[in-house]
Design an enzyme around this catalytic site. Structure first.
Site, mmCIF file in Angstrom:
data_model
loop_
_atom_site.group_PDB
_atom_site.id
_atom_site.type_symbol
_atom_site.label_atom_id
_atom_site.label_comp_id
_atom_site.label_asym_id
_atom_site.label_seq_id
_atom_site.Cartn_x
_atom_site.Cartn_y
_atom_site.Cartn_z
ATOM 1 N N CYS A 38 3.165 0.024 -12.449
ATOM 2 C CA CYS A 38 3.525 1.755 -13.094
ATOM 3 C C CYS A 38 4.512 0.882 -14.067
ATOM 4 O O CYS A 38 5.485 1.875 -13.880
ATOM 5 C CB CYS A 38 3.398 2.038 -12.544
ATOM 6 S SG CYS A 38 4.889 2.503 -10.820
ATOM 7 N N ALA A 51 0.944 -1.303 0.221
ATOM 8 C CA ALA A 51 0.049 -0.162 0.207
ATOM 9 C C ALA A 51 0.903 1.100 -0.280
ATOM 10 O O ALA A 51 0.554 2.690 -0.295
ATOM 11 C CB ALA A 51 -0.794 -0.525 1.271
ATOM 12 N N PRO A 67 3.231 4.420 -1.064
ATOM 13 C CA PRO A 67 2.899 5.505 0.458
ATOM 14 C C PRO A 67 1.090 5.428 0.478
ATOM 15 O O PRO A 67 0.925 6.465 1.270
ATOM 16 C CB PRO A 67 3.429 6.480 -0.096
ATOM 17 C CG PRO A 67 3.035 6.702 -1.525
ATOM 18 C CD PRO A 67 3.218 5.815 -1.781
ATOM 19 N N GLY A 68 0.367 5.452 -0.021
ATOM 20 C CA GLY A 68 -1.085 4.717 0.494
ATOM 21 C C GLY A 68 -2.142 5.523 -0.932
ATOM 22 O O GLY A 68 -3.306 5.740 -0.473
ATOM 23 N N GLY A 69 -1.579 5.572 -1.705
ATOM 24 C CA GLY A 69 -2.667 6.866 -3.051
ATOM 25 C C GLY A 69 -3.809 6.285 -3.613
ATOM 26 O O GLY A 69 -5.019 6.522 -3.039
ATOM 27 N N LYS A 70 -3.826 4.931 -3.957
ATOM 28 C CA LYS A 70 -5.008 3.685 -3.721
ATOM 29 C C LYS A 70 -4.864 3.509 -2.674
ATOM 30 O O LYS A 70 -6.350 3.759 -2.706
ATOM 31 C CB LYS A 70 -3.749 3.041 -4.740
ATOM 32 C CG LYS A 70 -3.635 3.272 -6.110
ATOM 33 C CD LYS A 70 -2.679 2.053 -7.049
ATOM 34 C CE LYS A 70 -2.351 2.558 -8.180
ATOM 35 N NZ LYS A 70 -0.665 2.699 -8.114
HETATM 36 C C1 LIG Z 1 4.358 -0.028 -6.589
HETATM 37 S S1 LIG Z 1 4.146 0.964 -4.831
HETATM 38 C C2 LIG Z 1 2.745 0.596 -3.922
HETATM 39 C C3 LIG Z 1 2.172 2.108 -4.255
HETATM 40 C C4 LIG Z 1 0.928 2.111 -3.935
HETATM 41 N N1 LIG Z 1 -0.048 1.597 -4.615
HETATM 42 C C5 LIG Z 1 -0.094 3.383 -3.635
HETATM 43 O O1 LIG Z 1 -0.978 4.088 -4.591
HETATM 44 O O2 LIG Z 1 0.046 4.110 -3.110
HETATM 45 C C6 LIG Z 1 4.982 -0.823 -4.009
HETATM 46 C C7 LIG Z 1 5.020 -1.539 -2.164
HETATM 47 O O3 LIG Z 1 5.091 -2.367 -2.125
HETATM 48 C C8 LIG Z 1 5.688 -2.649 -0.728
HETATM 49 N N2 LIG Z 1 6.440 -3.262 -0.592
HETATM 50 C C9 LIG Z 1 7.691 -4.069 -1.106
HETATM 51 N N3 LIG Z 1 8.048 -6.238 -0.698
HETATM 52 C C10 LIG Z 1 6.701 -5.874 -0.173
HETATM 53 C C11 LIG Z 1 6.263 -7.213 0.774
HETATM 54 N N4 LIG Z 1 7.022 -8.199 0.508
HETATM 55 N N5 LIG Z 1 4.835 -7.161 0.971
HETATM 56 C C12 LIG Z 1 4.770 -5.466 1.126
HETATM 57 N N6 LIG Z 1 4.976 -4.329 0.793
HETATM 58 C C13 LIG Z 1 6.094 -4.771 -0.437
HETATM 59 C C14 LIG Z 1 7.091 -0.773 -1.459
HETATM 60 O O4 LIG Z 1 7.335 -0.928 0.008
HETATM 61 C C15 LIG Z 1 5.763 -0.255 -2.054
HETATM 62 O O5 LIG Z 1 5.991 0.741 -1.348
#
Ligand SMILES: C[S@@+](CC[C@H](N)C(=O)[O-])C[C@H]1O[C@@H](n2cnc3c(N)ncnc32)[C@H](O)[C@@H]1O
Length: 449
Positions: free
Chosen positions: A382, A261, A263-266
């Site tokens: 993305c 999640a 930084p939480g946008g979605k």
């Molecule tokens: C693409 S970003 C998500 C963006 C978010 N959905 C948004 O819209 O703000 C992917 C996130 O997955 C986290 N991440 C990486 N490995 C992970 C894991 N094994 N379990 C859970 N989260 C993980 C990362 O720290 C990152 O914050």
């Protein structure tokens, strides 16, 4: 020395020396310096333009200096790149660009380095931008020519080419590379139930029913944004969250999980959608500092959704068959968001793809285990890199056999968007900067039988 140039150089130095993110650091520096709107605009164009076109400028500098750029002190090279952007891509007066760059060089290098900067820049000013372009492109052809011309690493050009070819869009490669070099307009989401597109005093976005596009100005000056009722969010990200929340009618009491999640946008958009329909969202983020950002993004909700800090790859074992809807916005190379992260293209390397695709497969597998039979999962990146998109989905479908099916994601999105998206064949959605003015977001909805 003009403060705008000093700020641009400081940010570029920090990007290289301490892995700073220009899009996070620059606004802080601009605010602290209290620059006029015009000077802030100049500093922004200088910083982002220089970082984006760094590969091209390095080719010009190497020709003008008669040596490869790895033989130039890194801070001096940064000064030269900044000057190149002014001389070759902006309408800055030549004498101002050269003189101010020499002043900047004095602050980061020796006297001899200052003389070197002066000499190289005088050489560059003796030819027009078009003459330099011809010299740099020389007898390059094919992908190497596109990489030089549009300032992208060659491996990224090839990855984009393969992803476009998979949709029969081979001829659009130049348009895509060009779109990466243009700063996008600010896109906002009005969280349903908290704000409206009308309230944001911006243009309604073409596709997202909760999206708005700002013509200019600082979104943080808008009260709904400051209050957390609206957020800066790419329209493609909005569509990814809405594809999941609107895939089918919601039954009150449904359990939803946003597995990655931060930084939480979605999460914020999903939480608003869940609140309106009686579903319950839980967010999860592995990295504690990013989980804090998710809590901040969700602070506007009362009660705020729970935020877990689990390794998402373990969710299938800890919570089997538990959720009606799951979003996996997987950690990825971010190659689909290069227009918004100017330095990102130079930081990524091909081995990032190999590392991330293993993690993506594990996250998707865990998410499918945690999905209730009959539930919906959205796998999102993305990045349009095939190894992070179709290959991951095909791997999961192969492993799960008849137990997992694709949902026709373009059909779902066509019920969400205002305008038709004009997508290719297939049951996934691949958005493109040059076609949709969104990040190159990949979305595949799946269901567990
Ligand atoms: C693409 S970003 C998500 C963006 C978010 N959905 C948004 O819209 O703000 C992917 C996130 O997955 C986290 N991440 C990486 N490995 C992970 C894991 N094994 N379990 C859970 N989260 C993980 C990362 O720290 C990152 O914050």
């Amino acid at each position: 020395m003009q403060p705008a140039r000093r700020i641009a150089l400081d940010v570029i130095l920090a990007v290289r020396e301490s892995d700073a993110y220009a899009n996070l650091l620059l606004p802080v520096r601009l605010q602290r310096a209290k620059l006029s709107t015009a000077d802030a605009g100049f500093a922004t164009e200088l910083t982002y333009g220089t970082l984006r076109r760094q590969g091209y400028y390095d080719a010009v500098i190497a020709l003008a200096a008669g040596r490869t750029v790895d033989r130039i002190d890194a801070p001096i090279l940064d000064v030269l790149r900044l000057a190149c952007h002014q001389l070759l891509s902006m309408r800055t007066a030549q004498h101002a660009a050269v003189d101010e760059s020499v002043q900047l060089a004095k602050t980061v290098g020796s006297n001899s380095a200052t003389g070197f900067v002066n000499g190289v820049l005088r050489t560059i000013t003796r030819s027009t931008a078009d003459e330099w372009r011809k010299r740099v492109l020389g007898d390059l052809d094919g992908d190497a020519r596109l990489a030089a011309e549009f300032s992208h690493p060659l491996w990224i050009v090839r990855a984009f080419k393969a992803a476009l070819a998979a949709e029969g869009r081979d001829s659009e490669l130049e348009n895509l590379l060009e779109a990466d070099n243009v700063a996008p307009r600010v896109s906002l989401v009005a969280l349903p139930g908290f704000s409206t597109v009308e309230e944001l005093d911006a243009y309604p976005s073409p596709f997202s029913p909760v999206g708005a596009t700002l013509d200019g100005g600082d979104p943080l000056q808008l009260e709904p944004v400051r209050a957390g009722r609206a957020r800066v969010q790419d329209e493609g990200s909005q569509l990814a969250a809405l594809a999941l929340s609107r895939a089918r009618p919601v039954v009150a009491g449904e359990t939803w999980l946003d597995l990655c999640a931060g930084p939480g946008g979605k999460s914020a958009l999903l939480a608003a959608e869940a609140r309106a329909s009686g579903a319950v969202l839980t967010a999860n983020e592995l990295v504690p500092a990013r989980a804090e950002l998710v809590r901040k993004a969700l602070a506007v909700f009362d009660p705020a959704p729970e935020v877990w800090e689990l390794d998402g790859t373990t969710i299938g074992d800890s919570h089997p068959d538990a959720f009606d809807r799951i979003l996996i916005d997987a950690p990825c190379t971010g190659l689909g968001a290069l227009r918004r992260r100017p330095e990102a293209r130079w930081r990524k390397v091909p081995r990032d793809v190999a590392h991330l695709s293993g993690l993506q497969s594990n996250l998707l597998d865990a998410g499918l285990k945690a999905l209730k039979p009959g539930g919906v999962l959205a796998y999102v990146t993305c990045s349009p890199h095939l190894a992070e998109t179709k290959v991951i989905v095909e791997g999961a479908l192969k492993k799960w056999g008849a137990a997992v099916e694709r949902i026709d994601t373009p059909a779902v999105l066509s019920t969400v968007t205002g305008e038709p998206l004009d997508l290719g064949d297939g049951q996934h959605v691949q958005l493109w900067p040059h076609r949709h003015s969104t990040d190159a977001m990949f979305i595949q909805l799946l269901t567990k039988v």
